[in-house]
Write a protein that holds these residues in place. Sequence first.
Motif, mmCIF file in Angstrom:
data_model
loop_
_atom_site.group_PDB
_atom_site.id
_atom_site.type_symbol
_atom_site.label_atom_id
_atom_site.label_comp_id
_atom_site.label_asym_id
_atom_site.label_seq_id
_atom_site.Cartn_x
_atom_site.Cartn_y
_atom_site.Cartn_z
ATOM 1 N N ASP A 82 43.962 36.587 27.337
ATOM 2 C CA ASP A 82 42.577 36.251 27.662
ATOM 3 C C ASP A 82 41.954 37.379 28.480
ATOM 4 N N LEU A 83 40.788 37.831 28.076
ATOM 5 C CA LEU A 83 40.125 38.942 28.756
ATOM 6 C C LEU A 83 39.603 38.559 30.131
ATOM 7 N N ASN A 84 39.442 37.289 30.379
ATOM 8 C CA ASN A 84 38.932 36.833 31.665
ATOM 9 C C ASN A 84 40.096 36.578 32.619
ATOM 10 N N ILE A 85 40.146 37.338 33.696
ATOM 11 C CA ILE A 85 41.211 37.197 34.682
ATOM 12 C C ILE A 85 40.637 36.440 35.877
ATOM 13 N N PRO A 86 41.105 35.236 36.150
ATOM 14 C CA PRO A 86 40.538 34.451 37.259
ATOM 15 C C PRO A 86 40.769 35.135 38.598
ATOM 16 N N PRO A 87 39.759 35.229 39.438
ATOM 17 C CA PRO A 87 39.931 35.824 40.763
ATOM 18 C C PRO A 87 40.564 34.842 41.740
ATOM 19 N N VAL A 88 41.180 35.380 42.767
ATOM 20 C CA VAL A 88 41.739 34.563 43.847
ATOM 21 C C VAL A 88 40.597 34.160 44.785
ATOM 22 N N PRO A 89 40.479 32.880 45.117
ATOM 23 C CA PRO A 89 39.402 32.447 46.032
ATOM 24 C C PRO A 89 39.510 33.168 47.371
ATOM 25 N N GLN A 90 38.377 33.627 47.882
ATOM 26 C CA GLN A 90 38.355 34.360 49.155
ATOM 27 C C GLN A 90 37.762 33.539 50.293
ATOM 28 N N THR A 91 37.350 32.330 50.008
ATOM 29 C CA THR A 91 36.806 31.456 51.035
ATOM 30 C C THR A 91 37.517 30.109 50.979
#
Length: 426
Positions: free
Chosen positions: A45-54
């Motif tokens: 999948d081209l979309n890599i989920p980001p790690v939440p920063q808040t």
Amino acid sequence: MPRTNRPSPGPQAALIAAALAICAVLPAQAQNIDKLKQMKVSGTDLNIPPVPQTGPAADAIRKNLEKVKLPAGFRISLYAMVPDARHMAVAPSTNMLFVGTRKTAVWAVTDRLSTGTASEVKAFAPSLNFKVPNGVCWTRDGSLLVAEHNRVLMFPAAEFFYEGPDVAVAEVVPQGQLIPVEEESFNHGARTCRVGPDNLLYITLGQPFNVQPREKLKLYEQVGIGGIVRMALDGSKREVFARGVRNSVGMDFNPKDKTLWFTDNQTDGMGDDIPMGEINRATQAGQFFGYPYIVAKTRITDGGYDKDPIPAGAVNPQVMTDAHAADLGMAFYTAKQFPAKYQGGFFSAQHGSWNRTKPVGARVLFTSLKPDGTADKTEVFADGWLDGDTGVYRGRPVDVAVMKDGSLLVSDDFAGAIYRITYSAP
């Protein structure tokens, strides 16, 4: 061996849960390296989920940072939420860094707006199946090297081509060829790497035992286990650079005299106060640093090594630190933001003890150098992640890295975070 005051779960629980969710949406990760070497897509999948920063975890970490003590004029803040954050490699040309772990992820951490706080954290090259990708470092021409438990990979221009799951990759050392497969172990398998002034790749190889049995001595000396190896960037011309090391998980070159400095973690089970930790200085190839015959002026009793003569020419440590404090990553301070006192010396991270009656460590040290390039004084620089009254860890520093603006980053695999230390005159 008695073990008390085990650390309680830290504030990273929510962050880890989020990270696990991220991993769950990624493919099962059949080995795609052959496809990537041929510049073919993996189908990830081209979309890599980001790690939440808040969220609550970030808020709790900021609260804990209020307990960290620093010299006057210094300030510490949360730079990024990074699950299992271990060793760091600051990108040569952009406001980003790559962060290794002892699990299966390498993280790309980006400060897109140049605010001094990361705006995005996401998995790097998630189509690959990393195995303990602890060590990350750069070549002179901007290729990222990842030293795994038993493989070394190179990613050309990683800081410019990290957005998608598929990236260009080359094998410096193929899987199973960094150490003999039969010597793979869950113990002391985290590698670190640096490209030296000679443009060779240096890799630390911890030996997997508390004290290696005699029948392993010859093999380990030949392979470089319990030492440091170096090689050309294509994996050729491999040689053992340093021997007699138990488990080094941090090194850096002094840019002034080109000597290689490295931390070393010592034998467990000999008591709370021995043997002390070591920070060593290698001035040439082929030096022997004492293990398992002697470390930090203490003879090793396991295996009867204390009855053997100490090999001639064994190099003494430059710095001896508190026993079992777990000295890990280190970095020379090459910038100008910090006062002159710190310029030209090095910072080192102590992960904190797991096997001491009263835990010590979980702090950052600073060591100044004498005019001749040897160690002068070592002092505590940042402290407060270990509660002295309860023995509970609020964080466990792993590595330190100098940013282009002169600030100092500190990684923490317990809290799952990276901190940023800055200075302004009081």
